[in-house]
Each structure stands twice: as structure tokens, then as C-alpha cells.
Design an enzyme around this catalytic site. Sequence first.
Site, PDB file in Angstrom:
ATOM      1  CG  HIS A  41      -3.128   0.178  -0.161  1.00 27.41           C
ATOM      2  ND1 HIS A  41      -3.244   0.610   1.178  1.00 27.41           N
ATOM      3  CD2 HIS A  41      -3.575   0.744  -0.952  1.00 27.41           C
ATOM      4  CE1 HIS A  41      -3.388   1.954   0.900  1.00 27.41           C
ATOM      5  NE2 HIS A  41      -3.525   1.959  -0.421  1.00 27.41           N
ATOM      6  CD  GLN A  65      -4.097  10.732  -7.770  1.00 25.03           C
ATOM      7  OE1 GLN A  65      -3.521  10.085  -8.586  1.00 25.03           O
ATOM      8  NE2 GLN A  65      -5.082  10.092  -6.631  1.00 25.03           N
TER       9      GLN A  65
HETATM   10  P1  AMP Z   1      -4.735   4.523  -2.864  1.00 26.01           P
HETATM   11  O1  AMP Z   1      -3.268   4.408  -2.303  1.00 26.01           O
HETATM   12  O2  AMP Z   1      -5.565   5.154  -1.919  1.00 26.01           O
HETATM   13  O3  AMP Z   1      -4.724   5.448  -4.210  1.00 26.01           O
HETATM   14  O4  AMP Z   1      -5.443   3.409  -3.235  1.00 26.01           O
HETATM   15  C1  AMP Z   1      -4.882   2.346  -4.114  1.00 26.01           C
HETATM   16  C2  AMP Z   1      -5.618   1.359  -4.573  1.00 26.01           C
HETATM   17  O5  AMP Z   1      -5.997   0.591  -3.202  1.00 26.01           O
HETATM   18  C3  AMP Z   1      -6.802   1.692  -5.324  1.00 26.01           C
HETATM   19  O6  AMP Z   1      -7.244   0.993  -6.371  1.00 26.01           O
HETATM   20  C4  AMP Z   1      -8.015   1.770  -4.115  1.00 26.01           C
HETATM   21  O7  AMP Z   1      -9.068   1.746  -4.601  1.00 26.01           O
HETATM   22  C5  AMP Z   1      -7.616   0.488  -3.271  1.00 26.01           C
HETATM   23  N1  AMP Z   1      -8.150   0.684  -2.058  1.00 26.01           N
HETATM   24  C6  AMP Z   1      -8.001   1.604  -1.118  1.00 26.01           C
HETATM   25  N2  AMP Z   1      -8.689   1.306   0.077  1.00 26.01           N
HETATM   26  C7  AMP Z   1      -9.150   0.163  -0.158  1.00 26.01           C
HETATM   27  C8  AMP Z   1      -9.982  -0.693   0.469  1.00 26.01           C
HETATM   28  N3  AMP Z   1     -10.421  -0.323   1.604  1.00 26.01           N
HETATM   29  N4  AMP Z   1     -10.535  -1.948   0.040  1.00 26.01           N
HETATM   30  C9  AMP Z   1     -10.070  -2.250  -1.231  1.00 26.01           C
HETATM   31  N5  AMP Z   1      -9.177  -1.376  -1.963  1.00 26.01           N
HETATM   32  C10 AMP Z   1      -8.808  -0.263  -1.520  1.00 26.01           C
END
Ligand code: AMP
Length: 283
Positions: A41, A65
Amino acid sequence: MAPRPRIARTLPALHRALARWRGAGESIALVPTMGALHEGHLSLVRLARRRARRVVVSIFVNPAQFAPNEDFANYPRTFDADSKALAAAGVGLIWAPSVETMYAPGFATRIVPEGPAKVGLEDAFRPHFFAGVAIVVSKLLVQCLPNVAVFGEKDFQQLMVVTRLAADLDLPVKIVGAPIVRETDGLAMSSRNAYLSPQQRAAAPTLYRVLKQCAAAIARDERIARVLDEGGAEIEAAGFQLDYLEARHATTLAKLESAADGPLRLLVAAKIGRTRLIDNVAV
Ligand code: AMP
């Protein structure tokens, strides 16, 4: 110590904070998250800071979701640590609405994405998922009206769905994809990695290892179907229950007959115990 970001929990507070920036002519980037922030993040935040003067990070665990049998109630929530990490990363504003603010009584609108949202990958295993993502991302983009919004390639199909959605709804925002951040052993960082037992955590890097191996074999012109069969078997041998391991067109996510049919992306989803992990690589 970096100044604490302003925290908006209501729409008027969000709009006041954003109006101040916009009034000063400052560009704005939005980074949508569900919190439980990790280095992945924070890499999105750093990219956002390069693309805009001001960064707003949303933290909202979106019930729409999650299916009833999924982990909404148990999803990790670490707001204090998150806001400290965002302060250190130079974020000026956190948008942290309640479920009631996002889905007020009487809420009755659905957005049902098609195209990349209907290709038989995540949508086949989480049929409710992209409608939930589409409504929340649409709302976040309309609430914040950022110049740029940053999404991770970690959720590759989601990035394609959101890019399509923003274009189809004529939202005046540039959707930017950010590369996957990994642990030193290759495991893609994820808030859900916290669910893994030590034994599962030790097996988890298999996903990336197999993805890289398959990408190399396909790049050497080995037959895609056989490469993926063998890769899938290796993932299952490591203790995973495989949802899919597929080679798709890197932008449409359409099925491909051969590597010559376009830029390829390999995508995998698999469960280990009760935790479902996803990952992907370019070929
Ligand atoms: P989430 O909190 O899991 O919904 O993720 C929020 C954002 O962070 C989304 O756009 C994810 O694709 C991105 N994200 C989560 N994990 C990673 C990672 N390891 N590398 C890059 N982006 C990430």
C-alpha cells in the site's frame, strides 16, 4: 515526526478538506485501500505522491465485495497503525467513512461491470466481487474527484475492471497501476498473509516461484497448456487448493491459443487452509 493526516469520517469533512486543496490549485491523487496497510500500500502512496501534489488514502472495508461466507467480519482492522504509517508517508488526508455513510439506509444502486469482469478468473470464484468493487470505487472516485487514482497490479483483474469503469463512466481521472511489492522470499504482500500459520507461510512463496517458472517456460516457447498443468500440479503438491492458474491477454484478459496472440499475463489464485491468495506476473 511527520504531521498526522487529517481524518475525514463524513462527506462534508471530506469535501471541505478537498476543496481547500483544489482551491489552492493543487492536484490530488486517491489511493483506495481496505486498511491493514503494508509496504505494498505504501508503494502506491509513494507513486501517488509522484503523480500529484496531495494524496488522499481511503480506508474502507467494503462489505459489498465480500460474500456471506467470506472474511468481512474478521478482516484485519489496524486504523491507528495505518494512520501512523500514512503520516510518515506524507499523506495529508485519510478518508475513513463508516458503512452507514457509504451505504445509507435506502441505498439501492448496483453497477454490474462486464468485459474484464466476466472472463472466468476472480469472477468465477467470487461472483459478487466485482459488482462490490465497482460500486465502491465509483463512489470513492465521485466523492474525491481526484486527478489520479492508484491501484495495485496485485489485484490485476480489478485494475483492468477499474480502468474500464472509469473510461465507461467518463470519470475525469487517470487510473494508474503500480507494480506488486513482495516479501524477500517472493510472496506478494497482502493483508490476508496475516492469516497464515507458520507452515502455510512457509509454503506460500510457491505461488510466485511457479508463476516465474511458467513465465520463463512460455517465453522459451514451451506449450502453454502443458506448462500450466505442471505448474498447477506443483502448487497443489505444496498444499494449496488451486482455483486457477491461467495465461491471459495482458489487457483484455481474454483466453489465448498461443503466446504469439498478444502480451501475456499469468494469473493464479489458490487457497491454503482457509486463506485465499492471488498473484500474477507478466510473461
Ligand atoms: P486492499 O487494501 O487489499 O484492497 O488493497 C488496496 C490497494 O493496494 C489495491 O489497489 C491493491 O491492488 C494494492 N495492493 C495490495 N497489495 C499490494 C502489493 N503487494 N503490491 C502492490 N499493490 C498492492
